[in-house]
Design a protein around this motif. Structure first.
Motif, PDB file in Angstrom:
ATOM      1  N   PRO A 166       0.817  -1.221   0.000  1.00 14.85           N
ATOM      2  CA  PRO A 166       0.000   0.000   0.000  1.00 14.85           C
ATOM      3  C   PRO A 166       0.851   1.271   0.000  1.00 14.85           C
ATOM      4  O   PRO A 166       0.819   2.077   0.931  1.00 14.85           O
ATOM      5  CB  PRO A 166      -0.807  -0.134   1.297  1.00 14.85           C
ATOM      6  N   ILE A 167       1.607   1.469  -1.071  1.00 12.14           N
ATOM      7  CA  ILE A 167       2.525   2.610  -1.137  1.00 12.14           C
ATOM      8  C   ILE A 167       1.746   3.903  -1.379  1.00 12.14           C
ATOM      9  O   ILE A 167       0.938   3.998  -2.305  1.00 12.14           O
ATOM     10  CB  ILE A 167       3.572   2.399  -2.242  1.00 12.14           C
ATOM     11  N   GLU A 168       1.998   4.897  -0.541  1.00  8.75           N
ATOM     12  CA  GLU A 168       1.310   6.182  -0.666  1.00  8.75           C
ATOM     13  C   GLU A 168       2.042   7.148  -1.585  1.00  8.75           C
ATOM     14  O   GLU A 168       1.451   8.106  -2.074  1.00  8.75           O
ATOM     15  CB  GLU A 168       1.151   6.825   0.718  1.00  8.75           C
ATOM     16  N   GLY A 169       3.324   6.912  -1.800  1.00  8.35           N
ATOM     17  CA  GLY A 169       4.099   7.789  -2.658  1.00  8.35           C
ATOM     18  C   GLY A 169       5.531   7.317  -2.736  1.00  8.35           C
ATOM     19  O   GLY A 169       5.978   6.505  -1.918  1.00  8.35           O
ATOM     20  N   VAL A 170       6.251   7.821  -3.748  1.00  9.10           N
ATOM     21  CA  VAL A 170       7.647   7.444  -3.909  1.00  9.10           C
ATOM     22  C   VAL A 170       8.520   8.693  -4.013  1.00  9.10           C
ATOM     23  O   VAL A 170       8.091   9.734  -4.520  1.00  9.10           O
ATOM     24  CB  VAL A 170       7.880   6.558  -5.156  1.00  9.10           C
ATOM     25  N   VAL A 171       9.729   8.550  -3.510  1.00  9.78           N
ATOM     26  CA  VAL A 171      10.776   9.549  -3.675  1.00  9.78           C
ATOM     27  C   VAL A 171      11.752   8.996  -4.703  1.00  9.78           C
ATOM     28  O   VAL A 171      12.236   7.867  -4.567  1.00  9.78           O
ATOM     29  CB  VAL A 171      11.499   9.822  -2.342  1.00  9.78           C
ATOM     30  N   ILE A 172      12.021   9.760  -5.745  1.00 10.34           N
ATOM     31  CA  ILE A 172      12.944   9.323  -6.792  1.00 10.34           C
ATOM     32  C   ILE A 172      14.327   9.917  -6.527  1.00 10.34           C
ATOM     33  O   ILE A 172      14.462  11.123  -6.328  1.00 10.34           O
ATOM     34  CB  ILE A 172      12.446   9.747  -8.187  1.00 10.34           C
ATOM     35  N   VAL A 173      15.326   9.046  -6.524  1.00 12.24           N
ATOM     36  CA  VAL A 173      16.712   9.470  -6.288  1.00 12.24           C
ATOM     37  C   VAL A 173      17.438   9.548  -7.621  1.00 12.24           C
ATOM     38  O   VAL A 173      17.332   8.646  -8.461  1.00 12.24           O
ATOM     39  CB  VAL A 173      17.440   8.491  -5.350  1.00 12.24           C
ATOM     40  N   THR A 174      18.170  10.620  -7.802  1.00  9.22           N
ATOM     41  CA  THR A 174      18.882  10.830  -9.051  1.00  9.22           C
ATOM     42  C   THR A 174      20.278  11.373  -8.766  1.00  9.22           C
ATOM     43  O   THR A 174      20.661  11.565  -7.617  1.00  9.22           O
ATOM     44  CB  THR A 174      18.090  11.802  -9.956  1.00  9.22           C
ATOM     45  N   SER A 175      21.040  11.610  -9.829  1.00  7.49           N
ATOM     46  CA  SER A 175      22.399  12.134  -9.695  1.00  7.49           C
ATOM     47  C   SER A 175      22.633  13.144 -10.812  1.00  7.49           C
ATOM     48  O   SER A 175      21.921  13.156 -11.814  1.00  7.49           O
ATOM     49  CB  SER A 175      23.429  10.997  -9.771  1.00  7.49           C
ATOM     50  N   PRO A 176      23.636  14.007 -10.671  1.00 11.47           N
ATOM     51  CA  PRO A 176      23.847  15.084 -11.659  1.00 11.47           C
ATOM     52  C   PRO A 176      24.598  14.609 -12.890  1.00 11.47           C
ATOM     53  O   PRO A 176      25.778  14.913 -13.077  1.00 11.47           O
ATOM     54  CB  PRO A 176      24.670  16.106 -10.865  1.00 11.47           C
ATOM     55  N   GLN A 177      23.910  13.885 -13.759  1.00 11.38           N
ATOM     56  CA  GLN A 177      24.526  13.377 -14.975  1.00 11.38           C
ATOM     57  C   GLN A 177      23.659  13.720 -16.177  1.00 11.38           C
ATOM     58  O   GLN A 177      22.464  14.000 -16.038  1.00 11.38           O
ATOM     59  CB  GLN A 177      24.725  11.861 -14.879  1.00 11.38           C
ATOM     60  N   ASP A 178      24.241  13.666 -17.350  1.00  8.83           N
ATOM     61  CA  ASP A 178      23.526  14.048 -18.569  1.00  8.83           C
ATOM     62  C   ASP A 178      22.301  13.184 -18.837  1.00  8.83           C
ATOM     63  O   ASP A 178      21.322  13.635 -19.420  1.00  8.83           O
ATOM     64  CB  ASP A 178      24.463  13.984 -19.781  1.00  8.83           C
ATOM     65  N   LEU A 179      22.366  11.912 -18.423  1.00  3.54           N
ATOM     66  CA  LEU A 179      21.267  10.994 -18.708  1.00  3.54           C
ATOM     67  C   LEU A 179      20.164  11.046 -17.659  1.00  3.54           C
ATOM     68  O   LEU A 179      19.224  10.259 -17.727  1.00  3.54           O
ATOM     69  CB  LEU A 179      21.797   9.553 -18.800  1.00  3.54           C
ATOM     70  N   VAL A 180      20.264  11.975 -16.711  1.00  4.22           N
ATOM     71  CA  VAL A 180      19.350  11.963 -15.577  1.00  4.22           C
ATOM     72  C   VAL A 180      17.897  12.112 -16.003  1.00  4.22           C
ATOM     73  O   VAL A 180      17.006  11.474 -15.438  1.00  4.22           O
ATOM     74  CB  VAL A 180      19.745  13.060 -14.560  1.00  4.22           C
ATOM     75  N   LYS A 181      17.623  12.931 -16.996  1.00  2.00           N
ATOM     76  CA  LYS A 181      16.235  13.160 -17.388  1.00  2.00           C
ATOM     77  C   LYS A 181      15.598  11.871 -17.894  1.00  2.00           C
ATOM     78  O   LYS A 181      14.458  11.553 -17.540  1.00  2.00           O
ATOM     79  CB  LYS A 181      16.163  14.245 -18.473  1.00  2.00           C
ATOM     80  N   MET A 182      16.332  11.114 -18.698  1.00  2.00           N
ATOM     81  CA  MET A 182      15.803   9.856 -19.213  1.00  2.00           C
ATOM     82  C   MET A 182      15.594   8.850 -18.079  1.00  2.00           C
ATOM     83  O   MET A 182      14.561   8.167 -18.023  1.00  2.00           O
ATOM     84  CB  MET A 182      16.750   9.266 -20.246  1.00  2.00           C
ATOM     85  N   ILE A 183      16.569   8.762 -17.162  1.00  2.00           N
ATOM     86  CA  ILE A 183      16.490   7.807 -16.062  1.00  2.00           C
ATOM     87  C   ILE A 183      15.325   8.143 -15.142  1.00  2.00           C
ATOM     88  O   ILE A 183      14.561   7.265 -14.716  1.00  2.00           O
ATOM     89  CB  ILE A 183      17.811   7.789 -15.272  1.00  2.00           C
ATOM     90  N   VAL A 184      15.170   9.425 -14.816  1.00  6.22           N
ATOM     91  CA  VAL A 184      14.038   9.854 -13.992  1.00  6.22           C
ATOM     92  C   VAL A 184      12.737   9.556 -14.710  1.00  6.22           C
ATOM     93  O   VAL A 184      11.751   9.118 -14.098  1.00  6.22           O
ATOM     94  CB  VAL A 184      14.145  11.358 -13.657  1.00  6.22           C
ATOM     95  N   GLY A 185      12.714   9.765 -16.015  1.00  8.46           N
ATOM     96  CA  GLY A 185      11.510   9.511 -16.797  1.00  8.46           C
ATOM     97  C   GLY A 185      11.035   8.079 -16.671  1.00  8.46           C
ATOM     98  O   GLY A 185       9.824   7.816 -16.578  1.00  8.46           O
TER      99      GLY A 185
END
Length: 282
Positions: A166-185
């Motif tokens: 029963p997950i109410e929400g998620v926190v997405i972890v990322t890093s400062p790299q060029d591919l970050v937008k695709m990975i977050v997507g």
């Protein structure tokens, strides 16, 4: 693939993997009020670190906190909290989660292995079965916040967690790299397909702070976090530094001794979501 085909695929995925109600039951000796997932589109971005910090900072508010280490083939939570070498015991056919010195309850594959460096050579159905046992065959007691440290990517275990807990929400972890937008997507689209709200982004390894003058240096170049957050209409919940003291604390199992509250905005958002959910249930 045109827009209509993409929408048809999205509906098919939702029908295949999404249930209106989670199917993992909870035993009658445990009550878990709020479940938050910590996810990433790829490995190596510090997802477990964010899980550990969130759990620690929530516990400092007086909340009762648990960690479900869903990264079964690559568990690192026990070592971070000084639980290496400990093994799960049981009472009345329920496993007893390990407990950190700060009172956080932890269930992880490394706590049931004979040696923590043994590989977990399990196929998808076995992994999902283990996750089910960690959830509903553990004596959690009363938990205000359960933080789920998810495996990277969008594989079997991640789908099981989204589908069955029963997950109410998620926190997405990322890093400062060029591919970050695709990975977050990838992470955002998975959460959207599973109808799980994304609470926001945390960028790890964001900067190094000079110990002499306090200047923030970006070793990976300019961050893409702002434009990524804007592209997906997400909130920024924190930027974590590269800090040798934090890394040393994780290696030594003393993350709870890190006195800095590094993710106050993420904690505030989680508490707000919990309060809204509780208000709806009244």
């Amino acid at each position: 693939m045109d827009a209509s085909e993409e929408e048809a695929l999205r509906r098919e995925v939702q029908q295949t993997f999404h249930h209106e109600q989670p199917s993992f039951d909870m035993n009658d000796r445990s009550t878990i009020k709020h479940v938050i997932g910590v996810v990433s589109g790829k490995g190596g971005v510090g997802k477990s670190l964010v899980t550990g910090l969130l759990a620690t900072e929530l516990a400092r508010t007086g909340a009762k906190v648990g960690i479900l280490d869903c990264d079964i083939t690559g568990p690192s939570i026990p070592k971070m909290f000084g639980l290496s070498g400990q093994h799960i015991t049981a009472i009345d056919q329920l496993m007893i989660p390990a407990q950190t010195k700060g009172g956080i309850k932890v269930m992880s594959a490394n706590l049931v292995l004979e040696n923590e460096d043994d590989p977990v050579l399990w196929r998808g159905p076995v992994l999902s079965g283990a996750l089910r046992q960690f959830w509903n065959e553990s004596l959690w007691g009363d938990i205000d916040y359960m933080i789920c440290d998810m495996p990277p990517g969008t594989g079997d275990v991640a789908l099981t967690v989204f589908q069955e807990l029963p997950i109410e929400g998620v926190v997405i972890v990322t890093s400062p790299q060029d591919l970050v937008k695709m990975i977050v997507g990838k992470a955002v689209n998975m959460a959207t397909m599973m109808k799980v709200p994304v609470l926001g982004l945390v960028e790890n390894m964001s900067y190094i702070e000079c110990p002499h003058c306090g200047e923030k240096i970006q070793p990976y170049g300019p961050s893409h976090l702002d434009e990524t957050a804007q592209a997906y209409d997400l909130d920024i919940l924190g930027r974590l530094p590269i800090d040798p003291k934090i890394a040393a604390a994780c290696d030594a199992g003393t993350i709870e001794d890190v006195q800095r509250d590094l993710l106050p905005e993420a904690v505030r958002v989680i508490q707000t979501v919990a309060a809204i959910d509780e208000a709806k249930g009244e």
